[in-house]
Design an enzyme around this catalytic site. Structure first.
Site, PDB file in Angstrom:
ATOM      1  N   ARG A  34      31.334  71.787  26.310  1.00 40.77           N
ATOM      2  CA  ARG A  34      32.393  72.346  27.154  1.00 40.77           C
ATOM      3  C   ARG A  34      31.971  72.176  28.604  1.00 40.77           C
ATOM      4  O   ARG A  34      30.942  72.700  29.010  1.00 40.77           O
ATOM      5  CB  ARG A  34      32.624  73.829  26.842  1.00 40.77           C
ATOM      6  N   GLU A  52      29.135  73.727  35.262  1.00 40.22           N
ATOM      7  CA  GLU A  52      28.036  73.309  34.382  1.00 40.22           C
ATOM      8  C   GLU A  52      28.628  72.628  33.164  1.00 40.22           C
ATOM      9  O   GLU A  52      29.824  72.741  32.883  1.00 40.22           O
ATOM     10  CB  GLU A  52      27.177  74.502  33.949  1.00 40.22           C
ATOM     11  N   ASN A  67      28.118  72.622  29.154  1.00 41.67           N
ATOM     12  CA  ASN A  67      27.479  73.309  28.021  1.00 41.67           C
ATOM     13  C   ASN A  67      27.384  72.354  26.845  1.00 41.67           C
ATOM     14  O   ASN A  67      28.405  71.825  26.394  1.00 41.67           O
ATOM     15  CB  ASN A  67      28.309  74.523  27.608  1.00 41.67           C
ATOM     16  N   SER A  97      31.552  78.186  23.416  1.00 43.74           N
ATOM     17  CA  SER A  97      32.341  79.133  22.621  1.00 43.74           C
ATOM     18  C   SER A  97      33.740  79.356  23.194  1.00 43.74           C
ATOM     19  O   SER A  97      34.089  78.815  24.236  1.00 43.74           O
ATOM     20  CB  SER A  97      31.595  80.462  22.526  1.00 43.74           C
ATOM     21  N   LYS A 125      20.448  72.772  33.603  1.00 46.30           N
ATOM     22  CA  LYS A 125      20.899  72.729  35.000  1.00 46.30           C
ATOM     23  C   LYS A 125      20.054  71.755  35.818  1.00 46.30           C
ATOM     24  O   LYS A 125      20.536  71.147  36.761  1.00 46.30           O
ATOM     25  CB  LYS A 125      20.909  74.140  35.560  1.00 46.30           C
ATOM     26  N   LYS A 166      20.297  79.143  40.747  1.00 45.99           N
ATOM     27  CA  LYS A 166      20.393  79.167  39.279  1.00 45.99           C
ATOM     28  C   LYS A 166      19.058  78.853  38.608  1.00 45.99           C
ATOM     29  O   LYS A 166      18.497  77.782  38.837  1.00 45.99           O
ATOM     30  CB  LYS A 166      21.399  78.115  38.807  1.00 45.99           C
ATOM     31  N   GLU A 210      20.857  79.934  30.117  1.00 44.05           N
ATOM     32  CA  GLU A 210      22.233  79.864  29.644  1.00 44.05           C
ATOM     33  C   GLU A 210      22.638  81.257  29.193  1.00 44.05           C
ATOM     34  O   GLU A 210      21.791  82.080  28.879  1.00 44.05           O
ATOM     35  CB  GLU A 210      22.327  78.914  28.448  1.00 44.05           C
ATOM     36  N   GLY A 211      23.922  81.490  29.146  1.00 48.31           N
ATOM     37  CA  GLY A 211      24.396  82.726  28.533  1.00 48.31           C
ATOM     38  C   GLY A 211      24.901  83.759  29.511  1.00 48.31           C
ATOM     39  O   GLY A 211      25.330  84.834  29.109  1.00 48.31           O
ATOM     40  N   ARG A 256      39.134  81.033  31.819  1.00 43.34           N
ATOM     41  CA  ARG A 256      38.669  82.400  32.026  1.00 43.34           C
ATOM     42  C   ARG A 256      39.076  82.840  33.420  1.00 43.34           C
ATOM     43  O   ARG A 256      39.094  82.028  34.345  1.00 43.34           O
ATOM     44  CB  ARG A 256      37.146  82.464  31.925  1.00 43.34           C
TER      45      ARG A 256
HETATM   46  P1  ADP Z   1      25.608  80.149  32.511  1.00 42.74           P
HETATM   47  O1  ADP Z   1      24.846  79.086  31.842  1.00 42.74           O
HETATM   48  O2  ADP Z   1      24.901  81.437  32.593  1.00 42.74           O
HETATM   49  O3  ADP Z   1      26.998  80.275  31.992  1.00 42.74           O
HETATM   50  P2  ADP Z   1      26.865  79.089  34.910  1.00 42.74           P
HETATM   51  O4  ADP Z   1      26.326  77.979  35.704  1.00 42.74           O
HETATM   52  O5  ADP Z   1      28.056  78.798  34.097  1.00 42.74           O
HETATM   53  O6  ADP Z   1      25.694  79.676  34.020  1.00 42.74           O
HETATM   54  O7  ADP Z   1      27.196  80.299  35.879  1.00 42.74           O
HETATM   55  C1  ADP Z   1      27.710  81.531  35.403  1.00 42.74           C
HETATM   56  C2  ADP Z   1      28.948  81.898  36.181  1.00 42.74           C
HETATM   57  O8  ADP Z   1      28.654  82.008  37.577  1.00 42.74           O
HETATM   58  C3  ADP Z   1      30.063  80.891  36.093  1.00 42.74           C
HETATM   59  O9  ADP Z   1      30.850  81.136  34.950  1.00 42.74           O
HETATM   60  C4  ADP Z   1      30.818  81.107  37.391  1.00 42.74           C
HETATM   61  O10 ADP Z   1      31.728  82.191  37.268  1.00 42.74           O
HETATM   62  C5  ADP Z   1      29.719  81.509  38.355  1.00 42.74           C
HETATM   63  N1  ADP Z   1      29.241  80.332  39.098  1.00 42.74           N
HETATM   64  C6  ADP Z   1      28.256  79.497  38.718  1.00 42.74           C
HETATM   65  N2  ADP Z   1      28.081  78.502  39.598  1.00 42.74           N
HETATM   66  C7  ADP Z   1      28.975  78.707  40.576  1.00 42.74           C
HETATM   67  C8  ADP Z   1      29.287  78.023  41.806  1.00 42.74           C
HETATM   68  N3  ADP Z   1      28.639  76.936  42.180  1.00 42.74           N
HETATM   69  N4  ADP Z   1      30.283  78.530  42.574  1.00 42.74           N
HETATM   70  C9  ADP Z   1      30.957  79.641  42.206  1.00 42.74           C
HETATM   71  N5  ADP Z   1      30.688  80.335  41.085  1.00 42.74           N
HETATM   72  C10 ADP Z   1      29.712  79.887  40.265  1.00 42.74           C
HETATM   73 MG    MG Z   2      28.554  79.023  32.251  1.00 44.69          MG
END
Ligand code: ADP
Ligand code: MG
Length: 541
Positions: free
Chosen positions: A139, A162, A164, A169, A365, A423, A427-428, A508
């Site tokens: 995803r 990102e 996945n 899910s 990442k 970051k 994950e999660g 979402r």
């Molecule tokens: P995870 O692997 O924990 O899901 P993500 O990279 O998806 O990590 O980040 C978690 C959440 O943080 C995302 O669903 C988003 O809402 C927010 N987020 C992550 N990166 C960004 C970004 N570059 N700009 C704005 N919001 C972000």
């Molecule tokens: Mg995410």
């Protein structure tokens, strides 16, 4: 990502804040019609749009009562990229030397990724892959960058959050939500119009599209295709035994769902499991990594590479055709050495893995950041056009590895703390750092810690009005959205893939001011897109 994660800021609290505080101040006045709440939640509960806060208890999933406006052009762009990202993951995963080389520097500061890399190394040391086919249920998550300008909003730009590659899910629940929104828009248009902003209400009235979401067919179809491919492989092997031809239901191979104990997002998983049965007649065995550690074994079957025996995976007396992980993406899933041993057993086996360890590592990442470096994509993507299309969705991504890179990142965050997200390789949900916290954490970060993090440009999506429901109540809030596009892939061994497509979506939404985005983690709600024509003038609400 994912269906699970810890919740330190449940959306109930966020919604309470939304009603009173900063978000309430910007939200237009008004309440949500009770009839709409009961119609929506009646639908959701009837069709299993549910989560399980504790075993045996089900509540409706956090959801929005109406679809969320999204640019039709950016939605199409994201869908079209799914097969390209699928191919990219396969190409990266097949270059284990490159993958392990990229991750090498992060391993010390990030023991979890280090351990996964070790599983990959150990499996490789045992010889060529026992299974050349890989199943990807990925995803790719995006936000649409649309910052406010002096005269409205900048042109929308689809940027990837990102990719996945494990335990992606909410596909099944999202497919249901799309249907729920279509039903609500058709049967309660006046109520829906009261919770949408004027522009969205106008577009809906003028026939804006609510796109169908085929995840509930295409995700089980990918698992079904992998199962069929495994059975076909086995049945072409002369003399293959009882367990492989799929004739005897007691012994025909199963799909193994590796899940977390006490999983909250269980309805999404069960829907997939049931659709796999209904559409393909494939049975599922659910087990945790600990149960796998206790019960999994490799039995020699005929037809391995170079005439060697095939290490078939067996669990509870059934041969496993497909091992599908909805667990195993975080350190908490491996409390002891046994869980790691179980992961290696699956990895070594002839079962088709979703994902392989290499696929999982290709979704880290750090790999995302390195692929965004100049000319990095070209190593894996032969078509210039494809590489350009992928790269166009990359936000600014920065390594903290060398001193010069670290100093550069430090300067960026000091000058504009709100412009970046820090970051770790996790994950999660719930792991990232934002704003001043990111800047101060970065400033104090020692060598040896830095390598495990990346810095990412913060994406600035435009907010819209939305009614968010949780715990049988709903509030209006200004919200932003994150689009996830599922991609399914079955292929490997350098041959043309058997499956490579976009496979539905997830939208979402979360109240403005909420940094994280997980639904299961309590930050966001499930929604669906209301596709807006690209020519709509920005600024008008
Ligand atoms: P995870 O692997 O924990 O899901 P993500 O990279 O998806 O990590 O980040 C978690 C959440 O943080 C995302 O669903 C988003 O809402 C927010 N987020 C992550 N990166 C960004 C970004 N570059 N700009 C704005 N919001 C972000
Ligand atoms: Mg995410």
């Amino acid at each position: 990502m994912r269906g699970s994660g810890s919740s330190n800021a449940p959306i109930g609290a966020l919604l309470a804040i939304a009603g009173q505080g900063a978000m309430g101040a910007t939200a237009p006045p008004g309440t949500v019609p009770t009839a709409l709440i009961s119609r929506a939640l009646g639908w959701a509960n009837t069709y299993g749009v549910q989560m399980s806060p504790q075993p045996g208890t089900f509540v409706h999933a956090p959801l929005s009562l109406s679809p969320f406006p999204l640019s039709a052009a950016e939605f199409e762009r994201a869908r079209a990229l799914a097969p390209l990202f699928n191919e990219l993951v396969e190409a990266v995963a097949m270059d284990a030397e490159w993958l392990l080389g990229v991750l090498d520097a992060t391993l010390e500061s990030d023991p979890f990724t280090g351990r996964l890399a070790r599983v990959l190394r150990e499996a490789r040391a045992l010889g060529p892959e026992a299974q050349s086919l890989h199943l990807g249920i990925h995803r790719s998550d995006y936000m649409i960058d649309e910052p406010e300008t002096a005269d409205g909003f900048a042109s929308p730009r689809l940027l990837q959050i990102e990719l996945n590659t494990i335990a992606s899910s909410f596909g099944c629940l999202s497919a249901r939500i799309s249907k729920m929104h279509a039903y609500l828009c058709a049967t309660a248009p006046a109520d829906i119009a009261t919770v949408l902003d004027t522009q969205a209400a106008g577009e809906l009235a003028a026939g804006a599209e609510l796109p169908a979401n085929a995840a509930l067919e295409l995700l089980p179809d990918a698992l079904g295709a992998a199962h069929a491919a495994y059975v076909a492989q086995a049945s072409t092997i002369a003399g293959s035994g009882d367990g492989v031809k799929g004739l005897n239901p007691a012994t025909s191979p199963v799909a193994l769902f590796v899940v977390q104990p006490g999983e909250r997002n269980v309805a999404d998983q069960r829907m997939l499991e049931l659709a796999l049965w209904e559409r393909h007649g494939v049975e599922t065995l659910r087990c945790t990594l600990a149960e796998l550690a206790a019960g999994a074994e490799l039995r020699e079957g005929p037809g391995g590479p170079n005439g060697a025996p095939r290490p078939c995976l067996w669990m509870h007396g059934r041969e496993v055709a497909v091992a599908y992980f909805r667990a195993g993406y975080g350190p908490g899933d491996y409390p002891t050495e046994s869980e790691w041993a179980a992961r290696l057993t699956v990895e070594r086996s002839a079962a088709i893995k979703c994902p392989t360890v290499a696929y999982q590592l290709a979704g880290t990442k750090k790999v995302q950041q390195v692929l965004a470096e100049p000319n990095a994509l070209e190593k894996f993507v032969k078509s210039r056009e494809h590489a350009d299309a992928l790269r166009a969705t990359f936000a600014g991504l920065f390594s903290l590895q060398t001193d010069a890179e670290f100093e550069h990142a430090l300067r960026l965050t000091e000058a504009n703390p709100e412009g970046y997200v820090l970051k770790p390789q996790r994950e999660g949900g719930g792991n990232n750092l934002y704003g001043k916290e990111a800047a101060s954490t970065l400033a104090q970060m020692k060598k040896g810690e830095r390598e495990g993090y990346i810095l990412m440009e913060r994406i600035r999506p435009r907010s819209r009005r939305l009614a968010l429901a949780r715990d049988n109540a709903a509030v209006l809030s200004d919200a932003v959205c994150e689009l996830g596009i599922f991609g399914t892939f079955l292929g490997g061994g350098g041959k043309a893939p058997l499956v490579n497509k976009a496979a539905g979506h997830l939208l979402r939404a979360k109240p403005v001011g909420t940094d994280e985005g997980g639904v299961a983690a309590g930050f966001a709600v499930l929604s669906s897109p209301l596709l807006e024509a690209g020519s709509v003038a920005h600024g008008a609400r």
